[in-house]
Every structure is written in structure tokens, then in C-alpha cells.
Scaffold this motif. Structure first.
Motif, PDB file in Angstrom:
ATOM      1  N   ARG A  37      -0.083   2.050  -0.672  1.00  0.00           N
ATOM      2  CA  ARG A  37       0.155   0.721  -0.116  1.00  0.00           C
ATOM      3  C   ARG A  37      -0.221   0.775   1.355  1.00  0.00           C
ATOM      4  O   ARG A  37       0.244   1.618   2.099  1.00  0.00           O
ATOM      5  CB  ARG A  37       1.633   0.337  -0.267  1.00  0.00           C
ATOM      6  CG  ARG A  37       1.971  -1.001   0.414  1.00  0.00           C
ATOM      7  CD  ARG A  37       3.155  -1.631  -0.227  1.00  0.00           C
ATOM      8  NE  ARG A  37       2.878  -1.928  -1.626  1.00  0.00           N
ATOM      9  CZ  ARG A  37       3.827  -1.931  -2.562  1.00  0.00           C
ATOM     10  NH1 ARG A  37       5.074  -1.671  -2.248  1.00  0.00           N
ATOM     11  NH2 ARG A  37       3.503  -2.205  -3.811  1.00  0.00           N
ATOM     12  N   MET A  38      -1.091  -0.152   1.757  1.00  0.00           N
ATOM     13  CA  MET A  38      -1.557  -0.115   3.138  1.00  0.00           C
ATOM     14  C   MET A  38      -2.073  -1.493   3.541  1.00  0.00           C
ATOM     15  O   MET A  38      -2.675  -2.192   2.743  1.00  0.00           O
ATOM     16  CB  MET A  38      -2.690   0.909   3.245  1.00  0.00           C
ATOM     17  CG  MET A  38      -3.191   1.115   4.637  1.00  0.00           C
ATOM     18  SD  MET A  38      -4.730   2.045   4.593  1.00  0.00           S
ATOM     19  CE  MET A  38      -5.321   1.676   6.225  1.00  0.00           C
ATOM     20  N   ILE A  39      -1.794  -1.866   4.790  1.00  0.00           N
ATOM     21  CA  ILE A  39      -2.288  -3.140   5.310  1.00  0.00           C
ATOM     22  C   ILE A  39      -3.549  -2.863   6.120  1.00  0.00           C
ATOM     23  O   ILE A  39      -3.529  -2.065   7.054  1.00  0.00           O
ATOM     24  CB  ILE A  39      -1.240  -3.832   6.211  1.00  0.00           C
ATOM     25  CG1 ILE A  39       0.132  -3.827   5.554  1.00  0.00           C
ATOM     26  CG2 ILE A  39      -1.706  -5.241   6.565  1.00  0.00           C
ATOM     27  CD1 ILE A  39       0.343  -4.836   4.473  1.00  0.00           C
ATOM     28  N   LEU A  40      -4.630  -3.549   5.749  1.00  0.00           N
ATOM     29  CA  LEU A  40      -5.925  -3.262   6.355  1.00  0.00           C
ATOM     30  C   LEU A  40      -5.913  -3.412   7.868  1.00  0.00           C
ATOM     31  O   LEU A  40      -6.379  -2.552   8.604  1.00  0.00           O
ATOM     32  CB  LEU A  40      -6.980  -4.192   5.751  1.00  0.00           C
ATOM     33  CG  LEU A  40      -8.425  -3.949   6.176  1.00  0.00           C
ATOM     34  CD1 LEU A  40      -8.923  -2.644   5.615  1.00  0.00           C
ATOM     35  CD2 LEU A  40      -9.313  -5.090   5.712  1.00  0.00           C
ATOM     36  N   THR A  41      -5.333  -4.519   8.325  1.00  0.00           N
ATOM     37  CA  THR A  41      -5.429  -4.822   9.751  1.00  0.00           C
ATOM     38  C   THR A  41      -4.300  -4.188  10.571  1.00  0.00           C
ATOM     39  O   THR A  41      -4.290  -4.289  11.786  1.00  0.00           O
ATOM     40  CB  THR A  41      -5.419  -6.340   9.968  1.00  0.00           C
ATOM     41  OG1 THR A  41      -4.401  -6.896   9.138  1.00  0.00           O
ATOM     42  CG2 THR A  41      -6.756  -6.940   9.603  1.00  0.00           C
ATOM     43  N   TYR A 251     -11.704  -9.434  -3.064  1.00  0.00           N
ATOM     44  CA  TYR A 251     -12.013  -9.740  -1.657  1.00  0.00           C
ATOM     45  C   TYR A 251     -10.814 -10.385  -0.971  1.00  0.00           C
ATOM     46  O   TYR A 251     -10.437 -10.026   0.142  1.00  0.00           O
ATOM     47  CB  TYR A 251     -13.235 -10.657  -1.591  1.00  0.00           C
ATOM     48  CG  TYR A 251     -13.362 -11.449  -0.302  1.00  0.00           C
ATOM     49  CD1 TYR A 251     -13.891 -10.856   0.836  1.00  0.00           C
ATOM     50  CD2 TYR A 251     -12.937 -12.778  -0.228  1.00  0.00           C
ATOM     51  CE1 TYR A 251     -13.994 -11.570   2.021  1.00  0.00           C
ATOM     52  CE2 TYR A 251     -13.037 -13.497   0.939  1.00  0.00           C
ATOM     53  CZ  TYR A 251     -13.562 -12.894   2.062  1.00  0.00           C
ATOM     54  OH  TYR A 251     -13.653 -13.609   3.229  1.00  0.00           O
ATOM     55  N   LYS A 252     -10.175 -11.331  -1.680  1.00  0.00           N
ATOM     56  CA  LYS A 252      -9.020 -11.999  -1.083  1.00  0.00           C
ATOM     57  C   LYS A 252      -7.867 -11.027  -0.883  1.00  0.00           C
ATOM     58  O   LYS A 252      -7.212 -11.037   0.153  1.00  0.00           O
ATOM     59  CB  LYS A 252      -8.575 -13.185  -1.965  1.00  0.00           C
ATOM     60  CG  LYS A 252      -9.379 -14.442  -1.689  1.00  0.00           C
ATOM     61  CD  LYS A 252      -8.594 -15.695  -2.003  1.00  0.00           C
ATOM     62  CE  LYS A 252      -8.175 -15.732  -3.449  1.00  0.00           C
ATOM     63  NZ  LYS A 252      -7.761 -17.062  -3.893  1.00  0.00           N
ATOM     64  N   LYS A 253      -7.631 -10.177  -1.889  1.00  0.00           N
ATOM     65  CA  LYS A 253      -6.558  -9.194  -1.774  1.00  0.00           C
ATOM     66  C   LYS A 253      -6.778  -8.292  -0.562  1.00  0.00           C
ATOM     67  O   LYS A 253      -5.890  -8.108   0.258  1.00  0.00           O
ATOM     68  CB  LYS A 253      -6.480  -8.334  -3.037  1.00  0.00           C
ATOM     69  CG  LYS A 253      -5.576  -8.898  -4.123  1.00  0.00           C
ATOM     70  CD  LYS A 253      -4.156  -8.354  -3.976  1.00  0.00           C
ATOM     71  CE  LYS A 253      -3.208  -8.931  -5.010  1.00  0.00           C
ATOM     72  NZ  LYS A 253      -2.776 -10.309  -4.707  1.00  0.00           N
ATOM     73  N   SER A 254      -7.999  -7.745  -0.444  1.00  0.00           N
ATOM     74  CA  SER A 254      -8.264  -6.770   0.612  1.00  0.00           C
ATOM     75  C   SER A 254      -8.402  -7.412   1.984  1.00  0.00           C
ATOM     76  O   SER A 254      -7.848  -6.927   2.958  1.00  0.00           O
ATOM     77  CB  SER A 254      -9.541  -5.983   0.308  1.00  0.00           C
ATOM     78  OG  SER A 254      -9.308  -5.042  -0.700  1.00  0.00           O
ATOM     79  N   PHE A 255      -9.161  -8.505   2.046  1.00  0.00           N
ATOM     80  CA  PHE A 255      -9.559  -8.980   3.370  1.00  0.00           C
ATOM     81  C   PHE A 255      -8.841 -10.233   3.826  1.00  0.00           C
ATOM     82  O   PHE A 255      -8.741 -10.472   5.022  1.00  0.00           O
ATOM     83  CB  PHE A 255     -11.074  -9.180   3.423  1.00  0.00           C
ATOM     84  CG  PHE A 255     -11.825  -7.899   3.271  1.00  0.00           C
ATOM     85  CD1 PHE A 255     -11.924  -7.025   4.331  1.00  0.00           C
ATOM     86  CD2 PHE A 255     -12.367  -7.540   2.057  1.00  0.00           C
ATOM     87  CE1 PHE A 255     -12.584  -5.822   4.199  1.00  0.00           C
ATOM     88  CE2 PHE A 255     -13.037  -6.339   1.901  1.00  0.00           C
ATOM     89  CZ  PHE A 255     -13.143  -5.477   2.972  1.00  0.00           C
ATOM     90  N   ALA A 256      -8.338 -11.063   2.902  1.00  0.00           N
ATOM     91  CA  ALA A 256      -7.566 -12.224   3.338  1.00  0.00           C
ATOM     92  C   ALA A 256      -6.090 -11.835   3.450  1.00  0.00           C
ATOM     93  O   ALA A 256      -5.449 -12.103   4.457  1.00  0.00           O
ATOM     94  CB  ALA A 256      -7.760 -13.390   2.374  1.00  0.00           C
ATOM     95  N   GLU A 257      -5.571 -11.153   2.418  1.00  0.00           N
ATOM     96  CA  GLU A 257      -4.171 -10.725   2.475  1.00  0.00           C
ATOM     97  C   GLU A 257      -4.028  -9.365   3.149  1.00  0.00           C
ATOM     98  O   GLU A 257      -2.919  -8.982   3.539  1.00  0.00           O
ATOM     99  CB  GLU A 257      -3.582 -10.658   1.051  1.00  0.00           C
ATOM    100  CG  GLU A 257      -3.602 -11.992   0.327  1.00  0.00           C
ATOM    101  CD  GLU A 257      -3.238 -11.842  -1.143  1.00  0.00           C
ATOM    102  OE1 GLU A 257      -2.506 -10.898  -1.488  1.00  0.00           O
ATOM    103  OE2 GLU A 257      -3.695 -12.675  -1.948  1.00  0.00           O
TER     104      GLU A 257
END
Lengths: 286, 259
Positions: A37-41, A251-257
Motif C-alpha cells: 500500500r503506497m500513495i504515489l504523491t 490510470y485513475k487508481k494510480s494517478f488520480a487517487e
């Protein structure tokens, strides 16, 4: 030529470096991340090992299973259509006639157009108030006009139309290459034996271009599994998730959320789906 | 019939770009445009069309140059040196070219972020080079394989190094192949959207496909400007296609069917 593995390695090194950093490492990293579990930003929050949790979440998420279904529908409708139309186009542009070069170039145009341009163009054609689509269907009766891209029943169909338009040329080219490799002598011999046009097609052309047709299927399937640009521009996955294909979902999972772990689980799923189809076709081919 | 179906939808969009605002929304649709350049003017002045165009030229241009340069080295080694793992390399490249973009997008973003290369020309170009190398190497290998080995052998016997032989003998002979691969890589890089979308979030650096996809306007779409930008983005490709149709078809089939 002597054995020269070492020199070859030297020549291959620059290419290998790029492919390693931007393709091979990322694919393994995607596998690894799908268990975290990790938040991209927010990388400083660290990554936490969660085992199969991301996959379990995916299994229980109705949006995800719907997305898988949408993708499979998209693939099974568009790819056979594209290959069939591609075959027809290839047969035409393989015949010698005046202006064949020009027609071949014209056929290539949809393939060459940037996909976001094609997407905006079809979005304009499907416009609910002044699109050509509505005008062809209903003429001046504007009260009957449909909004295909805002209608969950029609949106996927509209995207399929755009995709078939854009990618049939590619299938046609694959098959054309196969047609060009069929030796003329075969046809001549068949004519001597009194074979008709249809017989020649069934008994010579089709068997000879079977590998090319299968390759067209393979390339188109893999490409259709990762459809994204059309969806992004035309519908953003909507309305009501009716066009939310896997790559858009991921894409939404990784980059929007920013949920890169969950997004990576989707990545791995799409990867194995593509691999499955590739193996299947290679099986048939070999 | 086939030609019309291929061309007409796009021609309609091109005509739209030179219509007047009233003509775009007219029912029945008006075919003859007023030949206004207004939409081009506002696409340039208000939406930064030239900036997107310049970014696309820089990114697609550098991607093409680098891919062809290092791809030629690799293809030369794969076709001219004898070693056991040459075929495995080509197969690996083919497999890589089939990776779904989403499968590598997250880590690619992370790697570029570590390098500080998000929102830079070198970041997007580096990603594009690795994406286009499989295609470039496959096409170049096909062309190199067709060249007679004798001339090169003579050069090697005369004391040329491998690199000299490549530069002085093979590359000039393979110029048509290099050119074909370059056109295809250029078209791919020019059109790529997914990675450009995630790597270039700064609108000053975005390429044409991203600019066109993210055209502002929630309720009233600026169709005229979008059509103008689309025409500008597509014109170079249509010219390339019309001029080099034969090469493109050859290159695409070399990249695929020979496998």
C-alpha cells in the motif's frame, strides 16, 4: 563470422540500458508494488506490505469487475470487426489498378492521425446538438437527436466505432503484407486447373495468409486491451462507468487517487490478460 | 468507397477549423466553410498552439534521433555478430513491445520522479526512446539482414573496425531502412498520449496530443479551436504518409510479419 558475444554486448549496451530502466525494471516493480500500500504523491509515508489485499479489493470491487467485462466486450467486438474489414480493404488495395498508391496512402490516414485528434473528431461527430451522426439519422428533426456519449447504452458503441475507424488500416496493412507474399504462380496454376475466383480465395489465398491474419488478431487484441486515449477524451470512463475500461480504471487508481499499490494490481491483471492472449495466438500460429 | 470512409470524417474536421462560429453549430450542417482563419488565430494566441507544436517537435525529434542511433548499433550487432542469444534478444524486444502501458506506467513515473525528470524534455524522451526501441531495432534488423555481407567483409579485411564498417559501409547502404524506421518512430512519438499525460503535467511542456485532449471548456466546447489544433497536429503526418506510403507499409510489415 567468428563468435563475438562480447563485442555484441558492447553494441547492445545503450539500447539495453534504456529498455532495462524504462521497461524491465518497471514491470517487476509493478509486480512488487501490487503487494504494497503506497500513495504515489506522498512517498514519505512509506510503503506497507499488505500481501494479496490489493487483489482481494479488486475482486470485491464491482467497478473493477465491470471494468474487466467492459474491456472484454470491447476486445471481442472490435478486433474481429477490424480484422474482417482489414481483410476486405487489403484484398482491394492488393489488386493492381490506377491510383492504387494514392488509395493506399489514403487508407493509412486514420492510422497516422494522433489518437487524441481522432477522439475529439468523433466526439464532435457524435455531438448531441449538431453532430453529423444525428444529422444522418434524423435530419432536421432535432428533437429526436441522441447524445451517444452521455448515454450508458450507446457510449461504448460510439467508442467502438471510433476505434474501428482508427485501427482497421493497421489490420489491413498486416494482411496486405501477407497477400504480397503469395506467389503468383499458385494462382496461375489454379487457373490452368480451372479454379474460379472464390475457389482460389478459399484454397490458396486464405491458407497462405493465415499467419498474417492471426498476427493481425494478436496485435489488435493486445492493443485493444490497452485502449485508453479514446476513452479519456470521449467519455472519461462514463457515463455511469459504462466505458470504464481496465487501463482507464488503473490510470485513475494510480494517478488520480494516487493508490499506486491498487493501481499496480490492475497493471498486473492487464499484463497477464495480454500474455494469455499472446500465448493463445502463438499456440494457434505455431 | 474505402477511401471516402477513411478520409471524410477527418476532412469534415479540417473544414470545421476554417468555418465561422455560427456555421459549426448549424443544422443542416454547412459543407462549404467561410474560410475564416479566426480559430487558428485564437488557438495560437489563447491556447498556445505554437508552444505545443514546438514541444512535440522537440520531443518527437530527439526521440527519433536517439532511438535510431542506438537502435542501429543494436540491430547491427543482432544481425552481423554471431552469438547464441541474438534470437532471444529479438524475442525479448517483441515481448516488451506488447507490454500494456499501464503495466509499467507507475514505476516509470517513480523512476523519473527520482531523477527529477518529470516535466522535462529528457524525461519524456527517455521513456519514448525505450518504448520505440523494440520497433526501431526490429525494422532495422530486417533491413540490415538484406544487405550483402561481402562489401562489409572486404572493409573489415582492409582493417576497418566494426564501428567503422557500420558507419562507412552499412549505414549508407541501409539509408532507406534508417529513414523508414525514423518515420515510424517519429509518428509514434508524435502521437503518444498516455505517458505524455502522466509525465508532462506542466502545460508549458505538454505535447500536441495532450494539449488537444485537455482542451478547456466544460459546457461549450471550443470546437473551432480544437479542429484548428487537430489540423495542425495532423498535417505533418498526413504529408509524411502521402509522400512515404510505400516505405511506411514496408516498415510496418517488416516489424511484424517477419517475426
Amino acid at each position: 563470422m567468428k563468435n563475438s558475444g562480447r563485442a555484441a554486448a558492447l553494441f547492445l549496451f545503450p539500447s539495453f540500458l534504456f529498455v532495462l530502466i524504462f521497461s524491465l525494471v518497471p514491470i517487476f516493480e509493478s509486480f512488487r508494488l501490487s503487494f504494497y500500500r503506497m500513495i504515489l504523491t506522498l512517498p514519505w509515508l512509506g510503503q506497507k506490505f499488505v500481501g494479496w489485499q490489493n487483489y482481494l479489493d479488486l475482486l470485491t470491487d464491482p467497478v473493477a469487475s465491470h471494468s474487466l467485462l467492459t474491456t472484454l466486450i470491447f476486445v471481442t467486438v472490435t478486433v474481429p470487426l477490424e480484422v474482417l474489414l482489414g481483410l476486405a480493404v487489403a484484398l482491394v488495395i492488393n489488386e493492381p489498378f490506377r491510383g492504387r498508391g494514392l488509395l493506399r496512402a489514403v487508407v493509412l490516414v486514420p492510422w497516422a492521425i494522433p489518437s487524441t485528434v481522432a477522439s475529439q473528431m468523433w466526439r464532435f461527430i457524435f455531438n448531441d446538438r449538431y453532430g453529423l451522426f444525428n444529422y444522418f439519422l434524423f435530419g432536421d428533426q432535432t428533437e429526436l437527436y441522441l447524445a451517444p456519449l452521455a448515454d450508458p447504452q450507446l457510449a461504448l458503441g460510439a467508442i467502438m466505432v471510433a476505434d474501428v475507424w482508427k485501427t482497421t488500416p493497421f489490420a489491413a496493412l498486416m494482411i496486405l503484407a501477407g497477400l504480397q507474399a503469395v506467389p503468383d504462380e499458385l494462382y496461375e496454376a489454379a487457373s490452368v486447373d480451372g479454379a474460379g475466383g472464390w475457389q482460389k480465395f478459399r484454397r490458396i489465398t486464405l491458407p497462405m495468409i493465415k499467419p498474417a491474419i492471426l498476427l493481425a488478431f494478436l496485435f489488435r487484441t493486445i492493443d485493444a486491451l490497452r485502449v485508453f486515449d479514446l476513452v479519456f477524451v470521449m467519455t472519461q470512463g462514463g457515463p455511469a462507468d459504462s466505458t470504464n475500461v481496465l487501463q482507464f480504471y488503473g490510470y485513475k487508481k494510480s494517478f488520480a487517487e494516487g493508490m499506486i499499490g491498487a493501481g499496480s494490481a490492475v497493471s498486473v491483471l492487464v499484463f497477464f490478460l495480454a500474455l494469455l492472449f499472446a500465448l493463445l495466438y502463438i499456440r494457434i500460429l505455431g | 468507397m474505402i477511401g471516402a470512409l477513411s478520409l471524410l470524417p477527418f476532412l469534415w474536421f479540417v473544414l470545421t477549423s476554417v468555418k465561422s462560429a455560427g456555421q459549426i453549430t448549424a443544422i443542416p450542417p454547412q459543407i462549404m466553410p467561410a474560410f475564416h482563419a479566426d480559430f487558428y488565430r485564437s488557438a495560437v494566441s489563447e491556447h498556445g498552439l505554437f508552444r505545443y507544436l514546438a514541444n512535440s517537435v522537440i520531443v518527437a525529434g530527439s526521440t527519433t534521433l536517439i532511438s535510431i542511433a542506438i537502435g542501429a548499433l543494436a540491430a547491427y550487432a543482432l544481425t552481423r555478430f554471431r552469438f547464441s542469444w541474438a534470437r532471444s534478444c529479438l524475442m525479448l524486444l517483441l515481448a516488451i513491445s506488447m507490454f500494456p502501458q499501464i503495466s509499467i506506467a507507475g514505476p516509470v513515473w517513480k523512476i523519473l520522479s527520482h531523477l527529477g525528470w518529470l516535466n522535462t524534455y529528457q524525461g519524456i524522451s527517455a521513456a519514448y526512446v525505450s518504448l520505440s526501441l523494440p520497433l526501431a531495432i526490429w525494422i532495422l534488423s530486417t533491413f540490415f539482414r538484406e544487405l550483402p555481407y561481402e562489401i562489409e567483409e572486404a572493409a573489415l579485411i582492409d582493417g576497418c573496425s566494426r564501428l567503422q564498417a557500420l558507419r562507412k559501409v552499412v549505414l549508407p547502404l541501409a539509408a532507406p531502412g534508417l529513414f523508414t524506421a525514423a518515420i515510424l518512430v517519429f509518428i509514434h512519438a508524435w502521437n503518444e498520449f498516455f505517458f505524455a499525460l502522466i509525465i508532462l503535467t506542466n502545460s508549458n511542456l505538454q505535447t500536441l496530443p495532450v494539449g488537444i485532449a485537455l482542451f478547456p471548456g466544460e459546457y461549450t466546447m471550443p470546437w473551432g479551436e480544437i479542429a484548428a489544433a487537430s489540423t495542425m497536429a495532423t498535417l505533418p503526418l498526413v504529408v509524411l504518409t502521402l509522400l512515404f506510403q510505400r516505405r511506411i507499409i514496408r516498415g510496418l510489415s517488416a516489424g511484424a510479419v517477419k517475426g
